[in-house]
Design an enzyme around this catalytic site. Structure first.
Site, PDB file in Angstrom:
ATOM      1  N   TRP A  29       0.864  -1.183   0.000  1.00 37.98           N
ATOM      2  CA  TRP A  29       0.000   0.000   0.000  1.00 37.98           C
ATOM      3  C   TRP A  29       0.897   1.229   0.000  1.00 37.98           C
ATOM      4  O   TRP A  29       1.882   1.256   0.734  1.00 37.98           O
ATOM      5  CB  TRP A  29      -0.853  -0.029   1.273  1.00 37.98           C
ATOM      6  CG  TRP A  29      -1.825   1.083   1.459  1.00 37.98           C
ATOM      7  CD1 TRP A  29      -3.145   1.092   1.111  1.00 37.98           C
ATOM      8  CD2 TRP A  29      -1.585   2.343   2.108  1.00 37.98           C
ATOM      9  NE1 TRP A  29      -3.739   2.273   1.487  1.00 37.98           N
ATOM     10  CE2 TRP A  29      -2.792   3.069   2.098  1.00 37.98           C
ATOM     11  CE3 TRP A  29      -0.465   2.955   2.679  1.00 37.98           C
ATOM     12  CZ2 TRP A  29      -2.919   4.332   2.633  1.00 37.98           C
ATOM     13  CZ3 TRP A  29      -0.575   4.218   3.213  1.00 37.98           C
ATOM     14  CH2 TRP A  29      -1.802   4.905   3.183  1.00 37.98           C
ATOM     15  N   SER A  96       5.080  -5.418   2.366  1.00 39.50           N
ATOM     16  CA  SER A  96       4.240  -4.610   3.237  1.00 39.50           C
ATOM     17  C   SER A  96       2.851  -5.243   3.383  1.00 39.50           C
ATOM     18  O   SER A  96       2.747  -6.364   3.874  1.00 39.50           O
ATOM     19  CB  SER A  96       4.167  -3.168   2.701  1.00 39.50           C
ATOM     20  OG  SER A  96       3.655  -2.300   3.681  1.00 39.50           O
ATOM     21  N   MET A  97       1.771  -4.575   2.936  1.00 39.05           N
ATOM     22  CA  MET A  97       0.455  -5.190   3.107  1.00 39.05           C
ATOM     23  C   MET A  97       0.321  -6.456   2.274  1.00 39.05           C
ATOM     24  O   MET A  97      -0.507  -7.323   2.564  1.00 39.05           O
ATOM     25  CB  MET A  97      -0.674  -4.207   2.804  1.00 39.05           C
ATOM     26  CG  MET A  97      -1.035  -3.988   1.353  1.00 39.05           C
ATOM     27  SD  MET A  97      -2.624  -3.079   1.158  1.00 39.05           S
ATOM     28  CE  MET A  97      -3.826  -4.304   1.677  1.00 39.05           C
ATOM     29  N   ASP A 226      12.850   0.907   9.588  1.00 43.47           N
ATOM     30  CA  ASP A 226      11.529   1.024   8.973  1.00 43.47           C
ATOM     31  C   ASP A 226      10.605   1.799   9.910  1.00 43.47           C
ATOM     32  O   ASP A 226      10.212   1.301  10.963  1.00 43.47           O
ATOM     33  CB  ASP A 226      10.970  -0.376   8.702  1.00 43.47           C
ATOM     34  CG  ASP A 226       9.690  -0.365   7.880  1.00 43.47           C
ATOM     35  OD1 ASP A 226       8.973   0.657   7.899  1.00 43.47           O
ATOM     36  OD2 ASP A 226       9.397  -1.386   7.242  1.00 43.47           O
ATOM     37  N   HIS A 255      11.483   1.532   4.926  1.00 39.30           N
ATOM     38  CA  HIS A 255      10.433   0.599   4.527  1.00 39.30           C
ATOM     39  C   HIS A 255      10.618   0.091   3.099  1.00 39.30           C
ATOM     40  O   HIS A 255      10.557  -1.112   2.845  1.00 39.30           O
ATOM     41  CB  HIS A 255       9.076   1.300   4.653  1.00 39.30           C
ATOM     42  CG  HIS A 255       7.896   0.406   4.507  1.00 39.30           C
ATOM     43  ND1 HIS A 255       7.684  -0.699   5.299  1.00 39.30           N
ATOM     44  CD2 HIS A 255       6.834   0.454   3.646  1.00 39.30           C
ATOM     45  CE1 HIS A 255       6.554  -1.304   4.952  1.00 39.30           C
ATOM     46  NE2 HIS A 255       6.033  -0.624   3.943  1.00 39.30           N
TER      47      HIS A 255
END
Length: 293
Positions: A29, A96-97, A226, A255
């Site tokens: 995302w 990530s997501m 991150d 990140h």
């Protein structure tokens, strides 16, 4: 362009590159599958077939009002694999997501459907702080993110992406063009998908999904700096809950390691998925496994 139809009729865009054992690359995302173009090229050159979707609501996929939950996201991945004619075990890479989709797809489809898994800067096992999850992000901080997005989504994304890539006055690990590309990808998503998907990755507890990874080769990649998804409550906790997994910490990295540490990131993933035939149907003892409902 190639599209698959989800259970609810949503049209899901995906790239299908290369030939060989399949690898599914699930973006974070608020970006698109273009996140993984550089990695996909390396994987195809190493003999893999890469399936690279745009999540519903993002990129070139449809933007329905509903369906922004991880059960639906996992079903969408299954629909894309069916459209692509892939019924053998697949390797999954989630950034990530997208790590949540790796977790939920594996628990829903079963261990025999997944040959290997990579969690990169992942939201797994849980983001939001709670009494039994003190290393998570406070709900008040997540609420503030939602408030900022709704007040000025474009302005929020500009600031968010700088943190995403660790970009500031003294540290600029990516170019301004990379920031611009991320902003363009982020603004392709609709407002409703952006807010609803954020609520999904922030609020979903993936701990019940992780026992499904028993016996599945698993790699965890995470930056120690991150600020978006802090490693203490995610990458290191995932290692604790999947003890056989390999955790590689990127010291000082933010990140967006797929850009800030591109060469190392691609090397780590390609080596992991090609090591001793890893990512082939032999890892799970079968070659043709039907998709579960």
């Amino acid at each position: 362009m190639t599209y698959a139809k989800a259970k609810d009729g949503t049209m899901l865009y995906y790239k299908d590159w290369g030939q060989g054992d399949p690898v599914v690359l699930l973006h974070g995302w608020p970006l698109t599958g273009d996140t993984f173009d550089d990695l996909a090229v390396k994987l195809v050159e190493a003999g893999k077939r890469c399936i690279i979707p745009d999540r519903r609501g993002f990129g070139r996929s449809d933007q329905p009002w509903n369906g922004y939950d991880y059960d639906t996201f996992a079903d969408d991945v299954a629909a894309i694999l069916e459209d692509a004619g892939i019924n053998q075990p697949v390797a999954l890479v989630g950034f990530s997501m997208g790590g949540g989709e790796v977790a939920r797809f594996t628990s829903k489809q079963g261990r025999g459907r997944v040959s290997a898994a990579v969690f990169a800067s992942s939201v797994v096992p849980k983001v939001v702080q709670s009494e039994d999850w003190p290393d998570g992000v406070p709900q008040s901080k997540l609420d503030d993110i939602t408030k900022q997005m709704k007040e000025d989504r474009a302005g929020f994304m500009k600031t968010f992406l700088q943190q995403f890539y660790g970009w500031g006055v003294l540290s600029r690990p990516v170019s301004e063009a990379v920031l611009d590309s991320g902003f363009q990808q982020a603004m392709m998503a609709g407002a409703r998908p952006t807010y609803a998907a954020a609520a999904a990755w922030a609020g979903t507890d993936f701990r019940p999904d992780l026992p499904a990874f028993d016996g599945i080769p698993t790699l965890i990649l995470h930056g120690t700096s991150d600020a978006n998804v802090p490693i203490e409550g995610t990458g290191r906790k995932t290692k604790e809950l999947i003890p056989h997994a390999t955790l590689i910490e990127y010291d000082g990295s933010p990140h967006g390691i797929f850009e800030t540490d591109k060469e190392r990131f691609c090397k780590d993933v390609v080596e992991f998925l090609t090591r001793e035939g890893r990512g082939t149907s032999a890892d799970t003892g079968g070659s043709a496994i039907p998709l579960a409902n």
